[in-house]
Design an enzyme around this catalytic site. Sequence first.
Site, PDB file in Angstrom:
ATOM      1  N   GLU A 148      -0.783  -9.453  -0.051  1.00 54.43           N
ATOM      2  CA  GLU A 148      -1.655  -9.677   0.029  1.00 54.43           C
ATOM      3  C   GLU A 148      -2.908  -9.904  -1.028  1.00 54.43           C
ATOM      4  O   GLU A 148      -3.286 -10.464  -1.442  1.00 54.43           O
ATOM      5  CB  GLU A 148      -2.505  -8.721   0.755  1.00 54.43           C
ATOM      6  N   ALA A 195       0.998  -0.873  -0.044  1.00 55.14           N
ATOM      7  CA  ALA A 195      -0.284  -0.143  -0.156  1.00 55.14           C
ATOM      8  C   ALA A 195       0.566   1.397   0.172  1.00 55.14           C
ATOM      9  O   ALA A 195       1.846   1.393   0.615  1.00 55.14           O
ATOM     10  CB  ALA A 195      -0.765  -0.068   1.149  1.00 55.14           C
ATOM     11  N   GLY A 224       0.901  -5.128   0.732  1.00 52.83           N
ATOM     12  CA  GLY A 224      -0.134  -5.489   0.118  1.00 52.83           C
ATOM     13  C   GLY A 224      -0.443  -5.478  -0.872  1.00 52.83           C
ATOM     14  O   GLY A 224      -1.571  -6.574  -1.631  1.00 52.83           O
ATOM     15  N   GLU A 279       5.037  -4.650   7.027  1.00 49.93           N
ATOM     16  CA  GLU A 279       4.474  -3.656   7.460  1.00 49.93           C
ATOM     17  C   GLU A 279       4.481  -3.183   9.510  1.00 49.93           C
ATOM     18  O   GLU A 279       4.483  -2.334   9.920  1.00 49.93           O
ATOM     19  CB  GLU A 279       2.927  -4.219   7.747  1.00 49.93           C
TER      20      GLU A 279
HETATM   21  C1  HXC Z   1       5.006   4.500  -1.772  1.00 52.85           C
HETATM   22  C2  HXC Z   1       6.764   3.252  -2.924  1.00 52.85           C
HETATM   23  C3  HXC Z   1       6.419   2.397  -1.940  1.00 52.85           C
HETATM   24  C4  HXC Z   1       5.346   1.736  -0.808  1.00 52.85           C
HETATM   25  C5  HXC Z   1       8.360   1.828  -2.842  1.00 52.85           C
HETATM   26  N1  HXC Z   1       7.998   2.815  -3.078  1.00 52.85           N
HETATM   27  N2  HXC Z   1       6.895   1.089  -1.927  1.00 52.85           N
HETATM   28  N3  HXC Z   1       6.016   4.088  -2.449  1.00 52.85           N
HETATM   29  N4  HXC Z   1       4.591   3.000  -0.897  1.00 52.85           N
HETATM   30  N5  HXC Z   1       5.261   0.497  -0.874  1.00 52.85           N
HETATM   31  C6  HXC Z   1       8.523   4.579  -3.841  1.00 52.85           C
HETATM   32  C7  HXC Z   1       9.797   4.947  -3.174  1.00 52.85           C
HETATM   33  O1  HXC Z   1       9.676   5.645  -1.757  1.00 52.85           O
HETATM   34  C8  HXC Z   1      10.749   5.483  -4.612  1.00 52.85           C
HETATM   35  O2  HXC Z   1      10.024   6.615  -4.717  1.00 52.85           O
HETATM   36  C9  HXC Z   1      10.266   4.482  -5.242  1.00 52.85           C
HETATM   37  O3  HXC Z   1       9.001   3.700  -4.941  1.00 52.85           O
HETATM   38  C10 HXC Z   1      11.340   3.527  -5.246  1.00 52.85           C
HETATM   39  O4  HXC Z   1      11.424   2.423  -4.796  1.00 52.85           O
HETATM   40  P1  HXC Z   1      13.017   2.820  -3.739  1.00 52.85           P
HETATM   41  O5  HXC Z   1      12.958   2.241  -1.498  1.00 52.85           O
HETATM   42  O6  HXC Z   1      14.083   4.136  -4.214  1.00 52.85           O
HETATM   43  O7  HXC Z   1      13.527   0.930  -3.916  1.00 52.85           O
HETATM   44  P2  HXC Z   1      14.605   0.494  -2.772  1.00 52.85           P
HETATM   45  O8  HXC Z   1      15.300   1.073  -2.776  1.00 52.85           O
HETATM   46  O9  HXC Z   1      14.837  -0.731  -4.024  1.00 52.85           O
HETATM   47  O10 HXC Z   1      13.818  -0.584  -2.458  1.00 52.85           O
HETATM   48  C11 HXC Z   1      13.334  -1.465  -2.867  1.00 52.85           C
HETATM   49  C12 HXC Z   1      12.026  -1.732  -1.417  1.00 52.85           C
HETATM   50  C13 HXC Z   1      11.472  -0.955  -0.996  1.00 52.85           C
HETATM   51  C14 HXC Z   1      12.159  -2.113  -0.735  1.00 52.85           C
HETATM   52  C15 HXC Z   1      10.625  -2.267  -2.136  1.00 52.85           C
HETATM   53  O11 HXC Z   1      11.143   1.124  -1.556  1.00 52.85           O
HETATM   54  C16 HXC Z   1      11.123  -0.219   0.371  1.00 52.85           C
HETATM   55  O12 HXC Z   1      10.876  -1.045   1.540  1.00 52.85           O
HETATM   56  N6  HXC Z   1       9.219  -0.141  -0.013  1.00 52.85           N
HETATM   57  C17 HXC Z   1       8.472   0.034   1.028  1.00 52.85           C
HETATM   58  C18 HXC Z   1       7.895  -2.024   1.057  1.00 52.85           C
HETATM   59  C19 HXC Z   1       6.618  -2.143   2.331  1.00 52.85           C
HETATM   60  O13 HXC Z   1       6.960  -0.974   3.508  1.00 52.85           O
HETATM   61  N7  HXC Z   1       5.795  -2.770   2.151  1.00 52.85           N
HETATM   62  C20 HXC Z   1       4.044  -2.406   2.618  1.00 52.85           C
HETATM   63  C21 HXC Z   1       3.798  -1.467   2.731  1.00 52.85           C
HETATM   64  S1  HXC Z   1       2.586  -1.644   4.307  1.00 52.85           S
HETATM   65  P3  HXC Z   1      11.044   7.727  -4.900  1.00 52.85           P
HETATM   66  O14 HXC Z   1       9.893   8.757  -5.693  1.00 52.85           O
HETATM   67  O15 HXC Z   1      11.731   8.538  -3.456  1.00 52.85           O
HETATM   68  O16 HXC Z   1      11.857   7.133  -6.322  1.00 52.85           O
HETATM   69  C22 HXC Z   1       1.499  -1.903   3.831  1.00 52.85           C
HETATM   70  C23 HXC Z   1      -0.049  -2.290   4.117  1.00 52.85           C
HETATM   71  C24 HXC Z   1      -1.537  -2.815   3.860  1.00 52.85           C
HETATM   72  O17 HXC Z   1       0.853  -2.092   2.132  1.00 52.85           O
HETATM   73  C25 HXC Z   1      -2.405  -2.724   4.345  1.00 52.85           C
HETATM   74  C26 HXC Z   1      -2.729  -0.809   4.280  1.00 52.85           C
HETATM   75  C27 HXC Z   1      -4.753  -0.837   5.116  1.00 52.85           C
END
Ligand code: HXC
Length: 253
Positions: free
Chosen positions: A107, A59, A104, A127
């Site tokens: 999921e 998400a 997500g 998360e």
């Molecule tokens: C918003 C995201 C994102 C996310 C990546 N990006 N994941 N933006 N939400 N979930 C964006 C980054 O901010 C970045 O934008 C671009 O995508 C590239 O990502 P990087 O981080 O620069 O790449 P990298 O260093 O290779 O790392 C990849 C990654 C990392 C390991 C996947 O991006 C990461 O940890 N992402 C978050 C993963 C996460 O925690 N997902 C769970 C979310 S909570 P810019 O603009 O800087 O280029 C969830 C809850 C669901 O899903 C239920 C909700 C109700």
Amino acid sequence: MFESGTIATLTINRPKALNALNRAVLEEIARVLRDVRHDSAVRVLIVTGAGDRAFVAGADIAAMAGMSTVEGLEFTRLGHRVMNTFEDLPIPVIAAVNGFALGGGLELALACDLIVASEKARFGQPEINLGIIPGFGGTQRLPHRIGHGRARELIMTGEMFDAPSALAWGLVSRVVAPDQLIAETRKLAEKIASKSGFTLRQAKATLRAAATMEEDAGLRFEQNAFGALFGSADQAEGMKAFVEKRAPQWRHR
Ligand code: HXC
């Protein structure tokens, strides 16, 4: 992005944010799924992510950062509606996971019937590192799919895992070379689409019952679904074709 046909493909297309799901993307997916449901030509749906880095990295964290309790609740409800809509589609749905399937994103893949993974795929429920828990169904669907012990460890540590682990744990059906992902997923989809669409619907409904019903109710559900197939055009055709030693000509009803 949606391409129709016997095998339709839905591509989550926001590669700059690794296909992260915000409200607009979720609502667009819901709209596409309504079209898929009412398009009788579509017999298998493939879901994938645009670009070569991510299926869906979760998400949208930036969008969630400022949410109030009520907004968080509405967001999880929207996500649940979309995941349930995937699961409730009467046709088989295959996730083609090309890269990160996190939070997500995992999921979403779990709401699909089958998952094909690229060797580069990385899965996880991270998360916990954001001070939240999975909110698009992962606390329920992950333990159902890979067992309670592993799901607990993954959700409590937030650690990622790779495609071979996903295969060993039964999360994914097969792992393929990255450049073969779509071709191999289409091959699997074509094999499934060559069966009777009507019979597949019954198979999917009964398999769903295994996850949602108590076993005795599920077993009765199977008996009723099995019985109901007698009288379908494709049950008659399938058995007649076997006796006549020829390939069946499915009518999908
Ligand atoms: C918003 C995201 C994102 C996310 C990546 N990006 N994941 N933006 N939400 N979930 C964006 C980054 O901010 C970045 O934008 C671009 O995508 C590239 O990502 P990087 O981080 O620069 O790449 P990298 O260093 O290779 O790392 C990849 C990654 C990392 C390991 C996947 O991006 C990461 O940890 N992402 C978050 C993963 C996460 O925690 N997902 C769970 C979310 S909570 P810019 O603009 O800087 O280029 C969830 C809850 C669901 O899903 C239920 C909700 C109700």
